[in-house]
Design a protein around this motif. Structure first.
Motif, PDB file in Angstrom:
ATOM      1  N   PRO A 121     -10.479   3.825   7.318  1.00  0.00           N
ATOM      2  CA  PRO A 121      -9.541   2.754   7.713  1.00  0.00           C
ATOM      3  C   PRO A 121      -9.040   1.936   6.534  1.00  0.00           C
ATOM      4  CG  PRO A 121     -11.757   2.347   8.562  1.00  0.00           C
ATOM      5  CD  PRO A 121     -11.748   3.727   8.035  1.00  0.00           C
ATOM      6  N   TRP A 122      -9.807   1.839   5.460  1.00  0.00           N
ATOM      7  CA  TRP A 122      -9.364   0.978   4.357  1.00  0.00           C
ATOM      8  C   TRP A 122      -8.281   1.609   3.519  1.00  0.00           C
ATOM      9  CZ3 TRP A 122     -10.533   3.926   0.190  1.00  0.00           C
ATOM     10  CH2 TRP A 122     -11.673   4.736   0.243  1.00  0.00           C
ATOM     11  N   PHE A 123      -8.043   2.913   3.674  1.00  0.00           N
ATOM     12  CA  PHE A 123      -7.008   3.534   2.846  1.00  0.00           C
ATOM     13  C   PHE A 123      -5.703   3.629   3.629  1.00  0.00           C
ATOM     14  CE2 PHE A 123      -4.672   7.168   1.070  1.00  0.00           C
ATOM     15  CZ  PHE A 123      -4.485   6.670  -0.204  1.00  0.00           C
ATOM     16  N   ARG A 124      -4.665   2.980   3.104  1.00  0.00           N
ATOM     17  CA  ARG A 124      -3.397   2.939   3.805  1.00  0.00           C
ATOM     18  C   ARG A 124      -2.279   3.528   2.969  1.00  0.00           C
ATOM     19  NH1 ARG A 124      -3.847  -1.966   7.238  1.00  0.00           N
ATOM     20  NH2 ARG A 124      -1.709  -2.440   6.757  1.00  0.00           N
ATOM     21  N   GLY A 125      -2.642   4.222   1.895  1.00  0.00           N
ATOM     22  CA  GLY A 125      -1.628   4.799   1.022  1.00  0.00           C
ATOM     23  C   GLY A 125      -1.432   3.936  -0.211  1.00  0.00           C
ATOM     24  N   LEU A 126      -0.499   4.324  -1.049  1.00  0.00           N
ATOM     25  CA  LEU A 126      -0.281   3.590  -2.293  1.00  0.00           C
ATOM     26  C   LEU A 126       0.829   2.561  -2.155  1.00  0.00           C
ATOM     27  CD1 LEU A 126      -0.618   6.506  -4.870  1.00  0.00           C
ATOM     28  CD2 LEU A 126      -2.322   4.852  -4.143  1.00  0.00           C
ATOM     29  N   ASP A 127       1.575   2.614  -1.041  1.00  0.00           N
ATOM     30  CA  ASP A 127       2.631   1.631  -0.810  1.00  0.00           C
ATOM     31  C   ASP A 127       2.067   0.565   0.109  1.00  0.00           C
ATOM     32  OD1 ASP A 127       5.354   3.028  -1.818  1.00  0.00           O
ATOM     33  OD2 ASP A 127       3.936   4.500  -1.037  1.00  0.00           O
ATOM     34  N   VAL A 128       1.861  -0.646  -0.459  1.00  0.00           N
ATOM     35  CA  VAL A 128       1.062  -1.629   0.275  1.00  0.00           C
ATOM     36  C   VAL A 128       1.780  -2.234   1.470  1.00  0.00           C
ATOM     37  CG1 VAL A 128      -0.445  -2.212  -1.637  1.00  0.00           C
ATOM     38  CG2 VAL A 128       1.703  -3.419  -1.367  1.00  0.00           C
ATOM     39  N   ASP A 129       3.124  -2.092   1.542  1.00  0.00           N
ATOM     40  CA  ASP A 129       3.760  -2.651   2.737  1.00  0.00           C
ATOM     41  C   ASP A 129       4.195  -1.555   3.714  1.00  0.00           C
ATOM     42  OD1 ASP A 129       5.744  -1.765   1.117  1.00  0.00           O
ATOM     43  OD2 ASP A 129       6.503  -3.746   0.612  1.00  0.00           O
ATOM     44  N   GLN A 130       3.674  -0.366   3.524  1.00  0.00           N
ATOM     45  CA  GLN A 130       4.089   0.737   4.375  1.00  0.00           C
ATOM     46  C   GLN A 130       2.912   1.690   4.531  1.00  0.00           C
ATOM     47  OE1 GLN A 130       8.164   1.590   4.746  1.00  0.00           O
ATOM     48  NE2 GLN A 130       6.896   1.315   6.538  1.00  0.00           N
ATOM     49  N   SER A 131       2.087   1.448   5.563  1.00  0.00           N
ATOM     50  CA  SER A 131       0.920   2.305   5.739  1.00  0.00           C
ATOM     51  C   SER A 131       1.347   3.733   6.044  1.00  0.00           C
ATOM     52  CB  SER A 131       0.086   1.808   6.912  1.00  0.00           C
ATOM     53  OG  SER A 131      -0.352   0.518   6.663  1.00  0.00           O
ATOM     54  N   PHE A 132       0.627   4.700   5.511  1.00  0.00           N
ATOM     55  CA  PHE A 132       1.003   6.084   5.798  1.00  0.00           C
ATOM     56  C   PHE A 132       0.355   6.541   7.090  1.00  0.00           C
ATOM     57  CE2 PHE A 132      -2.201   9.444   5.188  1.00  0.00           C
ATOM     58  CZ  PHE A 132      -3.298   8.685   4.853  1.00  0.00           C
ATOM     59  N   ASP A 133       1.006   7.485   7.757  1.00  0.00           N
ATOM     60  CA  ASP A 133       0.441   8.075   8.968  1.00  0.00           C
ATOM     61  C   ASP A 133      -0.075   9.486   8.686  1.00  0.00           C
ATOM     62  OD1 ASP A 133       1.043   5.908  10.674  1.00  0.00           O
ATOM     63  OD2 ASP A 133       3.124   6.571  10.773  1.00  0.00           O
TER      64      ASP A 133
END
Lengths: 888, 113
Positions: A252-264
């Motif tokens: 859950p803590w990894f949302r991608g490298l773009d901090v305002d756009q979580s990856f799916d």
């Protein structure tokens, strides 16, 4: 270990603390009674024993928790003081809560998008490789493959590119936020899988061309789309209608490298040909789309790694030069190099585009908090004056000045703590609201705003500093008193003190300065927004529906695309209620575009920049649909096709800058050597990417003359009726052409107004804070005037008794305000000018030194100040002299 | 007043040593007994302000040199009895050694002068 035993004993003592006093008292009593019995003299026994109370005190001190005890005392006393003045407490806590809350809210966004490191393994060692020191930060896949295979500067290098994938099986699109990733993406970042596995990395695995369609999904996507199904591994997810097998779920803590756009969903770069069959970018030497990052080895400096990368750059660029390009561009290409930049904080569109706006908002909220502090300091001083007798008594019976200051600071800290607590609540709500306001339908922001030690530390530090700011000076001043004098004189006579009053005036001046800066700012931002909203963009945005249609997943062959687009246009036009419909490669006010240097007839070769033109390819009726006036010549028509001469429309700016006063009709503009167009019409200037851009040179070519139409097209539909009611008809019209076309529908008006989100938000927040600042300043002015009136009651009574008119009494009271106000306004104007220059990039159509703006803000402030002062002054003027004099 | 002040000036360390010594000699004692014992042994030269025993005893409890237990006096009154601990006995030895060193040095100086 001795200290530990001692601590245990202290603790044990603490637990039976109440009995301590009784025990010791009993022991001492026994002692004295035995001594008295022996000596036969109670008094002598007591003399020999000493001061029992003091001995009890010092026995207790032996256990060393006195500090804690007095602190508890201070707290209890402080709370009682705050509770007994609910009006003051509520005002102070509320203004602190607003101030601290606003600061925390803005800071938590700033922290999330700009300051905070990515939650990956050792983010400080992550660096980004860029082709230049500034500008674009992406590379082609051939370059990436070279970097991957040749670099030795990093323990691992990764490439990725954000994209979006359509989850829908046809018709209107449902997008998932996607990532194209290199095989070692997760490994280099140090992100494990909580289910299944991440990509195995390196050339053997998912980096191999023709890799199987595999996907790693994010935790939130897993929860949302698979309800956290534990048997998700091996299931498929359909992206742009191709099945990808899910091999893993990230934590859950990894949302991608773009901090305002979580990856799916993340899929391998090597799978790109599956989604883009026939026009894959993998071997495209001119398609720049991949970000490249590397992880520095433990002992390696950024500088050394940069040197190593630069050393292999010429080789890599020679190996990947786009051969089909003109020699000059190839030469430019070979001059590219590698530049390294720390990438610990990740990437953020909001951070990149709203940096100035965020820092401006941070400054604004900081100023509001300062005003709130000045206000509370003022209130505290007025209260300290009222409590001077209390302090004098305390100090007369032996409390040190430090002790009284400590008591007062405890009260201030209590206020700050209450304010910070309420502020944190406000902030968690406020920052979410801000993110929500900044989100657009096509681009929802997903910023992780969960409580973060940095944010808590920030709030804590702010609270402490505010307490010191507003509490310390009044506390020092309140305790700098001549004891005897105060005690001898009556309470009221002790009140006036020249120094104290001057501090009040200084604070007032400061408030006026800060409020004026905020008011000027609010005025500038409001004017900017007004200019943006009323600016003539060259088109009418109401009642237009924009439709993106994608043929990528249909069976329509490229040769049939033009016909399909034309059929869609005709069907749209036939919908009842539709006034006009057209197709275009781009619709205005979107981030996409096409720009290139052109060759206008009769113009000698200037620098490419001077010949740059923004282009669009549109169908007949485009200008009618957007209501862009045709100034000269004709619009495209259906006869402009592949067999007729190539024609072009240009806008006013192009006509003026390329052909001056000469008639542009009939002149030619060449896009390439063999691609020359004749100008048949001139249209009004329109905005291309943003509303606040300067007029650009724009040229339009005919959709009917496109030899290779792309796989997607945009359509615009103007309607006389409410445009959203057309959506079902639009949908069925297009699926009537082909059921597999993917659709994206939105209103033009939404697209335009969402492009103005940031100026709208800055204007909204700066006005809210400007009004708040004004209110706080008014409270301050009101308070200080009321205080003056109270202090000079007797004098006013005498004046009225001697025949002073109400007007002159009011004037007398307001005189006190005039100086701080005048000084504050002139300093504030200077400060506004300085601050205005910093926010120039956020303004549109208004200069930061606009005299009208400055004058309006100063007038509003002066009027508000006078009103705030007038209310208590009028009360003074209505004073009954008899009552006032009798009190003396 | 002046006498009182001088008596108060007994350094706390010395007071600890005296109390420790008394407890070492007599075993269990309550505060009043300690005060009397010091007075008797010193033949009334040393007169502590009696009350100052109690803060000192509290500090010694905290240091772990003594323990306290409620008991009953000969006159059937409740009293807190103090007793030396091992740590207290060790402390007494260090303090006495130190005291002898210092007072010996002072004496030498005085003899030579």
């Amino acid at each position: 270990m001795e200290w530990l035993n001692e601590f245990t004993r202290r603790l044990r003592f603490r637990l039976r603390g109440v009995r301590f006093d009784q025990d010791l008292a009993e022991e001492m009593r026994l002692h004295m009674e035995l001594r008295a019995a022996e000596a036969g003299d109670r008094d002598a026994a007591q003399r020999r024993f000493g001061n029992a109370t003091q001995l009890l005190e010092s026995s207790r001190e032996a256990w060393g928790w006195t500090l804690l005890d007095t602190l508890r005392q201070d707290l209890r006393y402080g709370l009682r003081m705050l509770a007994s003045h609910p009006g003051f407490t509520a005002t102070a806590v509320l203004s602190l809560a607003l101030g601290i809350g606003a600061n925390t809210a803005i800071y938590s966004i700033l922290n999330a998008v700009i300051l905070r490191s990515l939650p990956v393994e050792d983010p400080q060692r992550l660096v980004q490789i860029r082709p230049g020191p500034s500008g674009d930060d992406v590379f082609t896949n051939p370059i990436w493959e070279q970097v991957r295979d040749r670099q030795q500067a990093f323990t691992g290098a990764l490439a990725y590119s954000p994209d979006r994938f359509d989850l829908a099986g046809g018709g209107e699109s449902r997008f998932a936020q996607g990532l194209w990733v290199s095989g070692n993406f997760f490994r280099v970042l140090g992100v494990p899988a909580i289910r299944g596995r991440v990509f195995t990395g390196s050339t053997g695995g998912e980096d191999r061309r023709g890799s199987a369609p595999l996907a790693v999904i994010s935790y939130s996507f897993w929860k949302r789309n698979f309800s956290g199904d534990t048997s998700v591994i091996g299931k498929t997810v359909r992206l742009n209608r191709h099945a990808f097998e899910i091999v893993g779920v990230t934590p859950p803590w990894f949302r991608g490298l773009d901090v305002d756009q979580s990856f799916d969903v993340a899929i391998p770069i090597a799978c790109e040909p599956i989604l883009h069959a026939g026009h894959s970018s993998l071997d495209e030497r001119a398609s720049w789309w991949l970000r490249i990052l590397g992880r520095l080895p433990a002992e390696e400096s950024l500088q050394r790694a940069a040197d190593r990368m630069r050393a292999i750059a010429p080789e890599i660029f020679r190996a990947t030069v786009p051969g089909e390009f003109p020699a000059q561009i190839q030469k430019q290409y070979l001059q590219n190099s590698f530049f390294l930049e720390p990438a610990a904080t990740g990437f953020s569109d909001v951070g990149a585009h709203s940096r100035t706006a965020l820092f401006t908002l941070m400054a604004i909220t900081g100023l509001v908090l300062l005003i709130a502090c000045a206000n509370i300091a003022n209130l505290l001083m007025a209260r300290a004056a009222a409590r001077q007798r209390e302090f004098s008594v305390r100090m007369a019976i032996g409390a040190g000045r430090a002790r009284v200051v400590r008591q007062l600071m405890t009260e201030s800290l209590l206020l700050a703590a209450l304010g910070a607590g309420a502020g944190l609540l406000l902030a968690s709500w406020g920052s979410r609201l801000l993110v929500h306001l900044l989100s657009t339908t096509g681009h929802p922001l997903e910023i992780d705003l969960s409580p973060d030690p940095h944010v808590l530390a920030f709030t804590f530090a702010v609270a402490i500093s505010t307490a010191v700011l507003f509490g310390f000076s009044p506390a020092l001043r309140a305790t700098r008193i001549e004891l005897n004098q105060v005690l001898k004189e009556s309470a009221r006579a002790a009140l006036p003190g020249a120094t104290r009053f001057n501090l009040g005036k200084a604070l007032l001046t400061l408030q006026v300065v800060l409020s004026l800066v905020l008011l000027v700012g609010a005025g500038l931002f409001l004017e900017t927004l007004r200019n943006l909203l009323t600016a003539d963009p060259g088109f009418t945005r109401h009642n237009v529906l924009l439709i993106g249609a994608d043929l990528q997943q249909t069976a329509v062959p490229p040769a049939r695309r033009a016909a399909a687009y034309r059929e869609i246009r005709e069907r749209l036009q036939a919908i009842p209620g539709v006034a006009a419909a057209a197709s275009a490669m781009f619709t205005p006010i979107s981030p996409q575009g096409w720009a290139q240097p052109v060759q206008p007839e009769g113009m000698t070769a200037d620098s490419p920049r001077d010949r740059l033109v923004f282009l669009n390819r549109v169908s007949p009726g485009y200008f009618k649909t957007l209501r862009t006036p045709l100034l000269l010549g004709r619009d495209f028509n259906e006869r402009d096709d592949l067999h007729s001469p190539k024609v072009m429309l240009i806008n006013e700016s192009t006509a003026r800058q390329f052909f001056g006063a000469a008639d542009p009709l009939g002149k030619t503009i060449g896009l390439n050597q063999n691609d020359v167009y004749q100008i048949v019409g001139v249209v009004k200037d329109t905005r291309y990417n943003t509303i606040n851009e300067q007029p650009r040179r724009i040229a339009y070519v005919a959709a009917g003359q496109d030899p290779e139409p792309e796989s997607s097209m945009r359509f615009a539909v103007r309607s006389g009726v409410a445009v959203e009611t057309l959506i079902p008809a639009v949908r069925s019209a297009i699926s009537g052409v082909n059921r597999d076309i993917s659709l994206e529908i939105r209103e033009f008006e939404t697209q335009v107004s969402e492009s103005l989100l940031q100026p709208r938000m800055v204007a909204l927040l700066s006005s809210v804070f400007g009004v708040l600042a004004l209110l706080l300043a008014m409270v301050g002015l009101y308070g200080i005037t009321a205080y003056t009136v109270a202090r000079r009651r007797a004098e006013i009574g005498v004046r009225i008794a001697l025949g002073a008119r109400p007007g002159s009494v009011i004037r007398l009271m307001l005189q006190d305000l005039a100086l701080p106000l005048a000084v504050g306004i002139s300093l504030g104007l200077g400060a506004s000018l300085a601050a205005g220059r910093l926010v120039n990039s956020l303004l549109y159509g208004v200069r930061p030194n606009e005299p009208a703006q400055l004058a309006a803000a100063a007038l509003i402030l002066a009027a508000a100040a006078m009103l705030a002062g007038y209310l208590p002054a009028r009360r003074a003027a209505r004073l009954d002299p008899m009552i006032a004099l009798r009190e003396e | 007043m002046a006498d009182n002040l001088r008596r108060d000036e007994i350094p706390p360390g010395t007071l600890y040593m005296l109390i420790l010594r008394m407890l070492a000699r007599h075993g269990e004692m309550h505060g009043y007994e300690i005060a009397n014992a010091i007075q008797q042994v010193s033949e009334d030269v040393l007169q502590v302000e009696e009350g100052s025993l109690y803060p000192a005893l509290q500090r010694m409890l905290l240091k772990g040199w003594v323990t306290a237990e409620w008991g009953v006096t000969a006159g059937n009154r409740r009293a807190r009895y103090y007793q030396l601990t091992t740590a207290g006995r060790k402390q007494l030895h260090t303090e006495m050694a130190q005291y002898e060193r210092v007072s010996g040095a002072i004496q030498k100086i005085l003899q030579r002068a």
